[in-house]
Design an enzyme around this catalytic site. Structure first.
Site, mmCIF file in Angstrom:
data_model
loop_
_atom_site.group_PDB
_atom_site.id
_atom_site.type_symbol
_atom_site.label_atom_id
_atom_site.label_comp_id
_atom_site.label_asym_id
_atom_site.label_seq_id
_atom_site.Cartn_x
_atom_site.Cartn_y
_atom_site.Cartn_z
ATOM 1 N N ALA A 1 45.908 38.811 53.832
ATOM 2 C CA ALA A 1 47.022 39.656 54.283
ATOM 3 C C ALA A 1 47.061 39.677 55.807
ATOM 4 O O ALA A 1 48.122 39.488 56.421
ATOM 5 C CB ALA A 1 46.884 41.075 53.730
ATOM 6 N N GLY A 2 45.918 39.900 56.427
ATOM 7 C CA GLY A 2 45.852 39.994 57.886
ATOM 8 C C GLY A 2 46.181 38.672 58.563
ATOM 9 O O GLY A 2 46.965 38.634 59.523
ATOM 10 N N ASP B 1 37.952 51.751 54.275
ATOM 11 C CA ASP B 1 38.083 52.281 55.641
ATOM 12 C C ASP B 1 39.522 52.549 56.071
ATOM 13 O O ASP B 1 39.863 53.656 56.493
ATOM 14 C CB ASP B 1 37.508 51.296 56.675
ATOM 15 C CG ASP B 1 36.049 50.997 56.462
ATOM 16 O OD1 ASP B 1 35.419 51.677 55.642
ATOM 17 O OD2 ASP B 1 35.549 50.076 57.130
ATOM 18 N N HIS C 1 38.055 45.301 35.453
ATOM 19 C CA HIS C 1 38.086 43.980 34.825
ATOM 20 C C HIS C 1 37.124 44.002 33.646
ATOM 21 O O HIS C 1 36.012 44.499 33.776
ATOM 22 C CB HIS C 1 37.690 42.906 35.836
ATOM 23 C CG HIS C 1 38.133 41.539 35.428
ATOM 24 N ND1 HIS C 1 37.548 40.849 34.399
ATOM 25 C CD2 HIS C 1 39.139 40.749 35.895
ATOM 26 C CE1 HIS C 1 38.161 39.681 34.255
ATOM 27 N NE2 HIS C 1 39.128 39.594 35.149
ATOM 28 N N ARG D 1 44.305 43.840 30.209
ATOM 29 C CA ARG D 1 42.995 44.074 30.802
ATOM 30 C C ARG D 1 42.460 45.482 30.546
ATOM 31 O O ARG D 1 41.289 45.663 30.217
ATOM 32 C CB ARG D 1 43.082 43.923 32.325
ATOM 33 C CG ARG D 1 42.772 42.544 32.804
ATOM 34 C CD ARG D 1 42.766 42.489 34.316
ATOM 35 N NE ARG D 1 42.802 41.084 34.717
ATOM 36 C CZ ARG D 1 42.875 40.661 35.958
ATOM 37 N NH1 ARG D 1 42.910 41.527 36.951
ATOM 38 N NH2 ARG D 1 42.898 39.381 36.246
ATOM 39 N N HIS E 1 37.705 46.579 39.881
ATOM 40 C CA HIS E 1 38.046 45.254 40.372
ATOM 41 C C HIS E 1 39.158 45.257 41.408
ATOM 42 O O HIS E 1 39.115 44.553 42.407
ATOM 43 C CB HIS E 1 38.461 44.415 39.164
ATOM 44 C CG HIS E 1 38.853 43.014 39.491
ATOM 45 N ND1 HIS E 1 37.987 42.141 40.099
ATOM 46 C CD2 HIS E 1 40.017 42.328 39.296
ATOM 47 C CE1 HIS E 1 38.608 40.971 40.265
ATOM 48 N NE2 HIS E 1 39.836 41.063 39.798
ATOM 49 N N GLU F 1 46.044 44.692 49.957
ATOM 50 C CA GLU F 1 45.558 45.604 48.924
ATOM 51 C C GLU F 1 45.453 47.048 49.419
ATOM 52 O O GLU F 1 45.447 47.981 48.620
ATOM 53 C CB GLU F 1 44.210 45.111 48.361
ATOM 54 C CG GLU F 1 43.905 45.697 46.991
ATOM 55 C CD GLU F 1 42.601 45.200 46.388
ATOM 56 O OE1 GLU F 1 42.191 44.053 46.672
ATOM 57 O OE2 GLU F 1 41.995 45.967 45.618
ATOM 58 N N ARG G 1 48.118 45.818 37.788
ATOM 59 C CA ARG G 1 48.497 44.585 38.474
ATOM 60 C C ARG G 1 48.245 43.379 37.570
ATOM 61 O O ARG G 1 47.222 43.298 36.898
ATOM 62 C CB ARG G 1 47.674 44.404 39.741
ATOM 63 C CG ARG G 1 47.810 43.019 40.343
ATOM 64 C CD ARG G 1 46.795 42.722 41.407
ATOM 65 N NE ARG G 1 45.448 42.640 40.918
ATOM 66 C CZ ARG G 1 44.729 41.509 40.852
ATOM 67 N NH1 ARG G 1 45.254 40.370 41.222
ATOM 68 N NH2 ARG G 1 43.483 41.542 40.415
#
Ligand SMILES: Cc1cc2nc3c(=O)[nH]c(=O)nc-3n(C[C@H](O)[C@H](O)[C@H](O)COP(=O)(O)OP(=O)(O)OC[C@H]3O[C@@H](n4cnc5c(N)ncnc54)[C@H](O)[C@@H]3O)c2cc1C
Ligand code: SF4
Ligand code: SF4
Ligand code: FES
Lengths: 245, 534
Positions: free
Chosen positions: B12-13, B207, B228, B265, B325, B349, B360
């Site tokens: 993502a970053g 964080d 999971h 799941r 998970h 996320e 998801r």
């Protein structure tokens, strides 16, 4: 079970000291965690995925590079940081050369070709692109030990990974950038290959790069010396004790 | 003064950084790990996209994602992600991700749960690893600035405008502030708070979400934690869903199957956990597939089972258990990554962008982080309208934080931090895990609060400035505690069962909860409510 950890701490005297710890976990990373819980919260090491893919936990066990998370330990094992890199604290070493090496070898996609890609083209770069940048190979490399400007195993494997990528219009820039302090400086000793947890074979990759370079008209600058002075036999890919440095 | 600062170097970053740089923004990536140590490398299975519309359709991808979300997601947002999926794959392919090819030289796709179509693109067993390393190589090519092993401690927010960050340089121990016109949090999810019961990386400690909460950001859907079904016993290393997809069985100690392995799941995970709470072991049985098929289809799973559980999949049963998970909740954003704080964005996320809802789908996370990461990087670059200058910033955050850290060094250390971390994981798994009810949640709340109140007895043993991992882990632990409390409070509030959230005392879905939950900090207390899904 007892294990011995070679530690380093800038603030303490003496700077290097050994610590013996009694642990019950046989997995090395779990043993480290156990030490922090039961004995010493200051023990410093890197870890992440615990499954061998983030490349952060490489250490040396009895002198051999291993990923802590994938290693089972035995009585009296000696654990120390990986070599050929500045130790920051205990088992943590400086890995900032990674960026520099990738930059120097131009190991990234440049101009795209329009070629159709087949699975066999993917297979050709699959192994090299599994590198987790764990630095085990750098720790084991005798040339890198002597010459920090040597581009070294993972950078050269990455150079091959992009050189062999059919998606790239041409690899001239990469091949050019690995001439000096690069493919010809490797002694093909294979130490890197022995320790790679991902089954990558940097030694073979470097040989392949030498082949690619030769096709482009580059020559081994050390070749003459080998032939006349040392009788270096190119068919013998074992460790050359004279080295080429 | 930077244009864009990105916190976190997962996919993502890095995607956000590449697109911000492409827009000529002065860009900086700050990460507490080395870039390639980010959790994204762990993703094995693949990344979803409809590539060929003759066999599948974007509408179908949207519908599958929406159904999995149990209707608490935005079809518009999902549509944005799914419509851009093909471009995302093509872009990744162009910059060098070696996607597998099929016999017709098209990008190969495999089948994942929760969908009838074959839609998941992959790079052997190492999709996340190859994507992240390729992005990293591109960042180097594009000369993106990095501050690695620098941890975000706080955001500088004035008048509901985010203006910068306070960070700790792990190597030197120095605390610094850096200003920026916009800040993108890409710090990953919070399944890692389930310490010892998670597939996540040790560095996944919630964080960014905790810091955003304290800075006034709105969190949402924090009760939705995905477990999971198949993680290795003891190590909780993931065995990919492909094991069941390819015909693997789940069996009890007598070798009997007890659940349709291909159910969703959350259902499979609950069925397994029920056995485990009855002190029965559960195994994954792949023996009937044979060595050749196992090696062909899931070489990495075979390697993991052998290396970490000492089990040969072709000969023996593999003991498994469910593990935390993925986390659907996070910092509430719109499709452009905007939060309720001006110039503060979130991506990946750590964000709740109204896409995954209560569950998801496998392969949708990598898709989200790259697609939205790229979009948010360029959106943040194009929307730099605030001409704040350094003189306008009156924050005393830096001094406050320095003081706070000095104080932490003074704490006595009578309780071992790492034992507490284990304890928190155990409490969360037992009482706010796969099954929960009002009583268990209240107990968990009480216990976590007690631990939080004893922080000054935990403290740090290592008093050194340089590379103080003990201090780092203490700071992470505070974030873990804060987010654990939000997860529990949110779970208490949602008196129904939906997707991954299962309340024993409210076992059914309840239409009156067809809403997003919301959590904010008010006078240092978590305050939960619900709002309509838009
Ligand atoms: C074992 C496993 C398998 C998976 N398989 C799949 C799959 O097949 N398909 C799929 O779609 N998804 C999969 N997922 C999910 C997916 O991998 C993740 O959701 C995704 O990688 C998250 O990416 P991210 O960029 O948001 O965060 P991450 O990759 O978690 O990166 C977070 C970054 O933030 C940094 N950071 C965190 N806190 C701070 C701080 N305080 N200061 C500075 N930096 C900070 C970290 O160092 C890290 O660089 C899997 C997940 C796991 C655990
Ligand atoms: S080539 Fe192998 S040993 Fe070297 S960094 Fe990559 S994975 Fe590690
Ligand atoms: S083969 Fe070459 S790169 Fe590998 S360890 Fe030996 S000298 Fe170093
Ligand atoms: S912890 Fe990731 S490789 Fe060992």
């Amino acid at each position: 079970m007892k294990i011995n950890i070679k530690r380093f701490n800038q603030a303490n005297e003496p700077q290097k000291f050994n610590n013996e710890f009694e642990v019950s976990n046989t997995n090395l990373l779990q043993a480290f965690n156990e030490i922090k819980k039961e004995h010493d919260e200051t023990l410093t090491y890197r870890c992440g995925c615990k499954s061998g893919v983030c490349g952060s936990c490489a250490v040396r066990v009895n002198g051999v590079e291993r990923l802590a998370c994938k290693t089972n330990i035995n009585e009296n094992d000696v654990i120390e940081p990986i070599k050929n890199s500045k130790v920051i604290k205990d088992l943590v070493v400086d890995v900032s050369h990674e960026t520099l090496l990738i930059e120097k070898t131009n190991s990234f996609m440049q101009d795209n070709s329009d070629e159709e890609i087949e699975q066999k083209d993917i297979n050709k770069i699959d192994r090299q692109s599994n590198c987790i940048l764990c630095n085990s190979c750098y720790s084991s490399c005798p040339v890198y030990e002597a010459n920090k400007s040597f581009l070294g195993p993972f950078a050269l494997s990455r150079a091959l990974r992009y050189s062999n990528d059919k998606k790239m219009a041409n690899n001239d820039l990469i091949i050019e950038s690995i001439q000096s302090n690069g493919i010809w400086d490797c002694t093909l000793c294979g130490a890197c290959t022995m320790v790679c947890p991902q089954g990558i074979d940097p030694k073979m990759d470097i040989l392949q790069l030498q082949g690619l370079a030769s096709q482009k008209g580059y020559t081994n600058p050390y070749q003459a010396t080998f032939d006349s002075n040392m009788g270096f036999d190119m068919s013998d890919m074992g460790f050359d004790p004279n080295g080429s440095f | 003064m930077y244009d864009v600062i990105i916190i976190g170097s997962g996919a993502a970053g890095l995607s956000a950084a590449l697109s911000a740089k492409e827009k000529n923004s002065k860009t900086l990536v700050i990460s507490k790990t080395q870039p390639t140590h980010s959790q994204t490398v762990q993703a094995q299975g693949g990344i979803n996209a409809v590539l060929y519309e003759d066999k599948d359709s974007i509408e179908q991808h949207v519908a599958d994602t929406y159904n999995a979300s149990k209707e608490i997601s935005s079809k518009d947002n999902i549509n944005f992600m799914c419509s851009n999926a093909k471009d995302t794959i093509n872009w990744l392919d162009e910059i060098g991700v070696p996607f597998n090819r099929d016999k017709e030289n098209k990008i190969s796709q495999r089948k994942f749960g929760g969908t009838k179509k074959i839609r998941t693109c992959y790079s052997s067993d190492y999709t996340g690893l190859k994507i992240l390393h390729t992005l990293f190589d591109q960042c180097i090519k594009n000369k993106i600035e990095f501050l690695n092993e620098h941890v975000l401690l706080d955001l500088i927010v004035e008048d509901k405008i985010c203006k910068g960050v306070v960070i700790l340089d792990i190597l030197s121990g120095e605390i610094k502030e850096i200003y920026s016109k916009s800040i993108i949090l890409a710090t990953g999810g919070y399944a890692g708070i389930y310490q010892n019961f998670t597939t996540n990386s040790y560095s996944n400690t919630a964080d960014g979400i905790a810091i955003a909460l304290r800075a006034g950001a709105k969190l949402s859907n924090m009760e939705f934690v995905q477990f999971h079904p198949t993680a290795l016993v003891n190590s909780n290393i993931l065995i990919s869903e492909s094991a069941r997809g390819e015909g693997g069985y789940l069996v009890d100690k007598d070798g009997n199957r007890f659940i349709d392995e291909l159910k969703a799941r959350d259902e499979v995970a609950r069925a397994i956990y029920t056995r485990i709470t009855n002190k029965e072991s559960v195994y994954l049985d792949l023996r009937h597939l044979g060595l050749e098929k196992i090696n062909d289809l899931m070489p990495q799973e075979r390697r993991l089972a052998l290396e970490f559980s000492n089990v040969k999949l072709e000969e023996e049963l593999l003991p498994i258990n469910p593990a935390a998970h993925y986390t659907m909740g996070g910092i509430k954003t719109n499709i452009n990554g905007q939060t309720n704080i001006k110039n503060l964005y979130a991506s990946g996320e750590c964000a709740q962008a109204n896409i995954h809802g209560a569950n998801r789908l496998g392969g949708n996370s990598l898709l989200e982080i790259v697609t939205l990461g790229k979009h948010i990087g360029s959106y943040a670059s194009e929307n730099i309208d605030n001409e704040i200058s350094v003189q306008d910033i009156n924050s005393n955050k830096l001094e406050l934080i320095k003081e706070e850290i000095e104080n932490i060094f003074e704490y006595k250390n009578e309780i071992n931090l790492y034992k507490c971390k284990d304890e928190v994981g155990q409490i969360l798994f037992d009482k706010a895990g796969l099954f929960k009810d009002k009583n268990s949640l209240n107990e968990a709340l009480k216990q976590i609060n007690e631990i939080k109140n004893s922080l000054d007895e935990i403290g740090v043993v290592d008093k050194q400035k340089e590379y103080n991992k003990n201090l780092l882990e203490f700071l992470e632990f505070r974030n873990i505690l804060d987010i654990a409390l939000v997860v529990i409070e949110s779970a208490l509030n949602r008196e129904e069962s939906r997707g991954s959230h299962y309340r024993v005392d409210y076992p059914n879905i309840d239409v009156s909860y067809l809403k997003n939950s919301k959590a904010v900090l008010e006078e240092n207390k978590v305050s939960c409510s619900f709002e309509d899904v838009v």
